[in-house]
Design a protein around this motif. Sequence first.
Motif, PDB file in Angstrom:
ATOM      1  N   VAL A  87     -16.493 -34.075  45.622  1.00  0.00           N
ATOM      2  CA  VAL A  87     -16.685 -35.379  44.776  1.00  0.00           C
ATOM      3  C   VAL A  87     -17.597 -36.427  45.579  1.00  0.00           C
ATOM      4  CG1 VAL A  87     -16.014 -37.224  43.219  1.00  0.00           C
ATOM      5  CG2 VAL A  87     -14.691 -34.955  43.169  1.00  0.00           C
ATOM      6  N   ARG A  88     -18.736 -36.644  45.391  1.00  0.00           N
ATOM      7  CA  ARG A  88     -19.507 -37.462  46.041  1.00  0.00           C
ATOM      8  C   ARG A  88     -19.764 -38.544  45.061  1.00  0.00           C
ATOM      9  NH1 ARG A  88     -25.077 -35.577  48.120  1.00  0.00           N
ATOM     10  NH2 ARG A  88     -25.916 -35.932  45.894  1.00  0.00           N
ATOM     11  N   ASN A  89     -19.022 -39.730  45.332  1.00  0.00           N
ATOM     12  CA  ASN A  89     -19.118 -41.196  44.601  1.00  0.00           C
ATOM     13  C   ASN A  89     -19.998 -42.046  45.526  1.00  0.00           C
ATOM     14  OD1 ASN A  89     -17.570 -40.203  42.566  1.00  0.00           O
ATOM     15  ND2 ASN A  89     -15.607 -40.872  43.445  1.00  0.00           N
ATOM     16  N   PRO A  90     -20.258 -43.235  45.069  1.00  0.00           N
ATOM     17  CA  PRO A  90     -21.229 -44.222  45.415  1.00  0.00           C
ATOM     18  C   PRO A  90     -20.751 -44.479  47.041  1.00  0.00           C
ATOM     19  CG  PRO A  90     -20.601 -44.822  43.340  1.00  0.00           C
ATOM     20  CD  PRO A  90     -19.788 -43.720  43.619  1.00  0.00           C
ATOM     21  N   PHE A  91     -19.733 -44.633  47.489  1.00  0.00           N
ATOM     22  CA  PHE A  91     -19.225 -45.038  48.541  1.00  0.00           C
ATOM     23  C   PHE A  91     -18.281 -44.178  49.507  1.00  0.00           C
ATOM     24  CE2 PHE A  91     -19.920 -49.181  46.244  1.00  0.00           C
ATOM     25  CZ  PHE A  91     -21.174 -49.423  47.128  1.00  0.00           C
ATOM     26  N   ARG A  92     -17.920 -42.998  48.875  1.00  0.00           N
ATOM     27  CA  ARG A  92     -16.903 -42.226  49.394  1.00  0.00           C
ATOM     28  C   ARG A  92     -17.436 -40.624  48.991  1.00  0.00           C
ATOM     29  NH1 ARG A  92     -10.954 -43.789  47.902  1.00  0.00           N
ATOM     30  NH2 ARG A  92     -11.729 -43.872  45.971  1.00  0.00           N
ATOM     31  N   VAL A  93     -16.965 -39.642  50.030  1.00  0.00           N
ATOM     32  CA  VAL A  93     -16.932 -38.253  49.469  1.00  0.00           C
ATOM     33  C   VAL A  93     -15.636 -37.912  49.727  1.00  0.00           C
ATOM     34  CG1 VAL A  93     -18.167 -36.248  50.168  1.00  0.00           C
ATOM     35  CG2 VAL A  93     -19.468 -38.044  50.358  1.00  0.00           C
ATOM     36  N   ILE A  94     -15.261 -37.223  48.619  1.00  0.00           N
ATOM     37  CA  ILE A  94     -13.603 -36.664  48.637  1.00  0.00           C
ATOM     38  C   ILE A  94     -13.922 -35.107  48.517  1.00  0.00           C
ATOM     39  CG2 ILE A  94     -11.593 -36.880  47.470  1.00  0.00           C
ATOM     40  CD1 ILE A  94     -14.093 -39.482  46.680  1.00  0.00           C
ATOM     41  N   SER A  95     -13.296 -34.470  49.377  1.00  0.00           N
ATOM     42  CA  SER A  95     -13.232 -33.001  49.224  1.00  0.00           C
ATOM     43  C   SER A  95     -11.731 -32.564  49.062  1.00  0.00           C
ATOM     44  CB  SER A  95     -13.502 -32.589  50.844  1.00  0.00           C
ATOM     45  OG  SER A  95     -13.468 -30.973  50.719  1.00  0.00           O
ATOM     46  N   LEU A  96     -11.483 -31.762  47.656  1.00  0.00           N
ATOM     47  CA  LEU A  96     -10.028 -31.428  47.492  1.00  0.00           C
ATOM     48  C   LEU A  96     -10.180 -30.032  47.157  1.00  0.00           C
ATOM     49  CD1 LEU A  96     -11.127 -34.230  45.355  1.00  0.00           C
ATOM     50  CD2 LEU A  96      -8.755 -34.330  45.042  1.00  0.00           C
ATOM     51  N   PRO A  97      -9.323 -29.310  48.122  1.00  0.00           N
ATOM     52  CA  PRO A  97      -9.044 -27.790  47.955  1.00  0.00           C
ATOM     53  C   PRO A  97      -8.437 -27.817  46.383  1.00  0.00           C
ATOM     54  CG  PRO A  97      -8.601 -28.255  50.030  1.00  0.00           C
ATOM     55  CD  PRO A  97      -8.789 -29.760  49.389  1.00  0.00           C
ATOM     56  N   TRP A  98      -8.701 -26.605  45.852  1.00  0.00           N
ATOM     57  CA  TRP A  98      -8.406 -26.499  44.444  1.00  0.00           C
ATOM     58  C   TRP A  98      -6.622 -26.596  44.602  1.00  0.00           C
ATOM     59  CZ3 TRP A  98     -11.164 -27.735  40.691  1.00  0.00           C
ATOM     60  CH2 TRP A  98     -12.392 -27.345  40.695  1.00  0.00           C
ATOM     61  N   GLY A  99      -6.075 -25.857  45.539  1.00  0.00           N
ATOM     62  CA  GLY A  99      -4.753 -25.920  45.615  1.00  0.00           C
ATOM     63  C   GLY A  99      -4.181 -27.446  45.851  1.00  0.00           C
ATOM     64  N   ALA A 100      -4.716 -28.267  46.037  1.00  0.00           N
ATOM     65  CA  ALA A 100      -4.397 -29.449  46.289  1.00  0.00           C
ATOM     66  C   ALA A 100      -4.598 -30.540  44.999  1.00  0.00           C
ATOM     67  CB  ALA A 100      -4.898 -30.514  47.665  1.00  0.00           C
ATOM     68  N   VAL A 101      -5.063 -29.980  44.204  1.00  0.00           N
ATOM     69  CA  VAL A 101      -5.469 -30.653  42.656  1.00  0.00           C
ATOM     70  C   VAL A 101      -4.381 -30.447  41.830  1.00  0.00           C
ATOM     71  CG1 VAL A 101      -7.041 -31.052  40.864  1.00  0.00           C
ATOM     72  CG2 VAL A 101      -7.897 -30.414  43.298  1.00  0.00           C
ATOM     73  N   ASN A 110     -13.299 -39.912  33.669  1.00  0.00           N
ATOM     74  CA  ASN A 110     -12.949 -38.598  34.138  1.00  0.00           C
ATOM     75  C   ASN A 110     -12.199 -38.843  35.680  1.00  0.00           C
ATOM     76  OD1 ASN A 110     -13.382 -37.079  31.632  1.00  0.00           O
ATOM     77  ND2 ASN A 110     -15.834 -37.366  32.419  1.00  0.00           N
ATOM     78  N   GLU A 111     -11.152 -38.159  35.761  1.00  0.00           N
ATOM     79  CA  GLU A 111     -10.593 -38.494  37.132  1.00  0.00           C
ATOM     80  C   GLU A 111      -9.997 -37.069  37.590  1.00  0.00           C
ATOM     81  OE1 GLU A 111      -8.842 -42.983  36.846  1.00  0.00           O
ATOM     82  OE2 GLU A 111      -7.574 -41.306  36.199  1.00  0.00           O
ATOM     83  N   VAL A 112     -10.033 -36.851  38.839  1.00  0.00           N
ATOM     84  CA  VAL A 112      -9.289 -35.836  39.415  1.00  0.00           C
ATOM     85  C   VAL A 112      -8.061 -36.345  40.066  1.00  0.00           C
ATOM     86  CG1 VAL A 112     -10.504 -35.954  41.380  1.00  0.00           C
ATOM     87  CG2 VAL A 112      -9.361 -33.714  41.056  1.00  0.00           C
ATOM     88  N   VAL A 113      -6.711 -35.956  39.901  1.00  0.00           N
ATOM     89  CA  VAL A 113      -5.514 -36.303  40.622  1.00  0.00           C
ATOM     90  C   VAL A 113      -5.205 -35.529  41.414  1.00  0.00           C
ATOM     91  CG1 VAL A 113      -3.323 -37.151  40.010  1.00  0.00           C
ATOM     92  CG2 VAL A 113      -5.089 -37.385  38.167  1.00  0.00           C
ATOM     93  N   ALA A 114      -4.854 -35.793  42.720  1.00  0.00           N
ATOM     94  CA  ALA A 114      -4.308 -34.994  43.649  1.00  0.00           C
ATOM     95  C   ALA A 114      -2.874 -34.864  43.423  1.00  0.00           C
ATOM     96  CB  ALA A 114      -4.665 -35.414  44.885  1.00  0.00           C
ATOM     97  N   LYS A 115      -2.364 -33.640  44.306  1.00  0.00           N
ATOM     98  CA  LYS A 115      -0.776 -33.478  44.307  1.00  0.00           C
ATOM     99  C   LYS A 115      -0.080 -34.469  44.944  1.00  0.00           C
ATOM    100  CE  LYS A 115      -0.872 -28.600  43.441  1.00  0.00           C
ATOM    101  NZ  LYS A 115      -0.523 -27.195  43.888  1.00  0.00           N
ATOM    102  N   SER A 116      -0.917 -35.405  45.703  1.00  0.00           N
ATOM    103  CA  SER A 116      -0.053 -36.549  46.519  1.00  0.00           C
ATOM    104  C   SER A 116      -0.109 -37.714  45.506  1.00  0.00           C
ATOM    105  CB  SER A 116      -1.018 -36.663  47.828  1.00  0.00           C
ATOM    106  OG  SER A 116      -2.392 -37.359  47.332  1.00  0.00           O
ATOM    107  N   GLY A 117      -0.500 -37.533  44.401  1.00  0.00           N
ATOM    108  CA  GLY A 117      -0.758 -38.787  43.610  1.00  0.00           C
ATOM    109  C   GLY A 117      -1.887 -39.580  43.675  1.00  0.00           C
ATOM    110  N   ALA A 118      -2.863 -39.522  44.480  1.00  0.00           N
ATOM    111  CA  ALA A 118      -4.049 -40.193  44.661  1.00  0.00           C
ATOM    112  C   ALA A 118      -4.793 -39.693  43.197  1.00  0.00           C
ATOM    113  CB  ALA A 118      -4.790 -39.863  45.985  1.00  0.00           C
ATOM    114  N   LYS A 119      -5.774 -40.803  43.011  1.00  0.00           N
ATOM    115  CA  LYS A 119      -6.560 -40.565  42.020  1.00  0.00           C
ATOM    116  C   LYS A 119      -8.023 -40.911  42.254  1.00  0.00           C
ATOM    117  CE  LYS A 119      -3.002 -42.016  38.559  1.00  0.00           C
ATOM    118  NZ  LYS A 119      -2.585 -43.310  37.553  1.00  0.00           N
TER     119      LYS A 119
END
Length: 237
Positions: A87-101, A110-119
């Motif tokens: 995910v390339r947002n305005p000020f960050r690039v977030i890389s999420l392996p599918w297994g961590a989603v 629209n949001e992606v939620v990681a298994k750690s709880g981060a959104k």
Amino acid sequence: MTTPDHQSPASQPPASGTKDRVYRSPLALIGGVLLLLVIGWLGFDALFQGHGRTPWLALAALILIVPLVIAFTLRPAVFAGEDRLRVRNPFRVISLPWGAVASLRSGFSNEVVAKSGAKFQLWSIPVSLRARKKAEMRKARAAADAARGTDSTRRGFGGMRGAGAIGGMGSFSGAATAPSGPTRAEGDQVMDELRELLQSRGDTEPAQGEVTVRWAYEVIAPAVAGAVLLAILLALG
């Protein structure tokens, strides 16, 4: 609205070595280009035609504004690969392996939620309430037309029994056709594709790992420099 630069059926996992599916907002791209043209025209006119402190103020404003416009319009994108979601947002690039989603959520954004709880918000896949409303209206109209078509079919069979084949066939001409257009908003369709990728790839071994977040210093640094220079110039009067 979004446009995938590369698409394959979302129900099938991408084959090894295939390109990522890239999702961007066409409206954001068009708006960003137009804004940059206007800002460039006004800025360079003040830079080369201005007098006194005007060129310096114009330079500071350009250094501040141009990176921000790029960050919020041209930069956002979502890259969906076979092993991870980037995910390339305005000020960050977030890389999420599918297994961590954990999930992909759609509400007012629209949001992606990681298994750690981060959104993390998906900037390049905006939610259009208007598009959702139109899609729901098309869906309701299609259901109503299907119901009318069923009633016409029943009447047609009744006519065939009572008046012969010719009368029965004639009664089919009143059956309504389904309205054209998707019954799901485009952003919701993209989220459905991403959910199918998550379901098909989330348990695979190559799709395991940790979520990584990188700040976009290439955007932040020039914007901060422009803001500092503009503040100094304004403070000096």
